[in-house]
Design an enzyme around this catalytic site. Structure first.
Site, PDB file in Angstrom:
ATOM      1  CB  CYS A  67      -6.435  -0.459   5.248  1.00  0.00           C
ATOM      2  SG  CYS A  67      -4.733  -1.073   5.171  1.00  0.00           S
TER       3      CYS A  67
ATOM      4  CB  CYS B 116      -1.864   1.634   6.177  1.00  0.00           C
ATOM      5  SG  CYS B 116      -1.425   0.789   4.642  1.00  0.00           S
TER       6      CYS B 116
ATOM      7  CG  HIS C 231      -2.055  -0.948   1.161  1.00  0.00           C
ATOM      8  ND1 HIS C 231      -3.057  -0.994   2.102  1.00  0.00           N
ATOM      9  CD2 HIS C 231      -2.349  -1.905   0.237  1.00  0.00           C
ATOM     10  CE1 HIS C 231      -3.941  -1.930   1.761  1.00  0.00           C
ATOM     11  NE2 HIS C 231      -3.527  -2.504   0.638  1.00  0.00           N
TER      12      HIS C 231
ATOM     13  CD  GLU D 249      -1.858   4.146   3.392  1.00  0.00           C
ATOM     14  OE1 GLU D 249      -1.589   3.498   2.360  1.00  0.00           O
ATOM     15  OE2 GLU D 249      -2.990   4.175   3.876  1.00  0.00           O
TER      16      GLU D 249
HETATM   17 ZN   LIG Z   1      -3.400   0.201   3.714  1.00  0.00          ZN
END
Ligand SMILES: [Zn+2]
Length: 149
Positions: free
Chosen positions: A83, A86, A53, A55
């Site tokens: 999410c 993250c 992801h 991040e």
């Molecule tokens: Zn994430």
């Protein structure tokens, strides 16, 4: 243009670059001492890695660039509400401030879902600022998924 706006603009740019690569368009930057030390977009498809992801990628690059495991005093800007994975990584990295764009009621974990930072098992809570350029961040995602149909 304020620094905050400028840094979120860079995150939006990373989101657009992710879209151009066929990735879900989410972008993030890590800022330390007033400058961007890492910028990244989603690369889950390219890397065949569901942890890639924006991040996580930005945190990895920032830590490598700074040469420390933790990013104490750093701020992270991301176009979409993080999410669960993250949100936890941001906490573990000791990020000072989290700035995010659009809310993600379906997958977010900061103000939506599990609200990780309110959990008693979360030991470092960043200051959270939401709704930065949220229209633009949401539009990039919406346009991407509209194009997929
Ligand atoms: Zn994430």
């Amino acid at each position: 243009m304020t620094d905050t706006t400028r840094f979120m603009d860079s995150a939006l740019e990373e989101a657009r670059k992710a879209a151009a690569r066929g990735e879900v368009p989410i972008g993030a930057v890590v800022v330390l001492d007033g400058r961007i030390v890492a910028a990244a977009g989603n690369r889950t498809r390219e890397l065949n890695d569901i942890t890639a992801h924006a991040e996580i990628e930005a945190i990895r690059h920032a830590a490598a660039s700074v040469g420390t495991e933790r990013l104490t005093g750093a701020d992270l800007y991301v176009t979409l509400e993080p999410c669960t994975m993250c949100a936890a990584a941001i906490s573990f990295a000791r990020i000072r401030r989290l700035y995010y764009g659009a809310e993600d009621p379906k997958g977010g974990a900061v103000d939506s879902g599990v609200r990780f930072y309110a959990s008693p098992t979360c030991h470092h809570v960043p200051d959270v600022y939401s709704g930065l350029a949220e229209r633009e961040a949401a539009d990039i995602l919406r346009d991407f998924f509209a194009g997929k149909r």
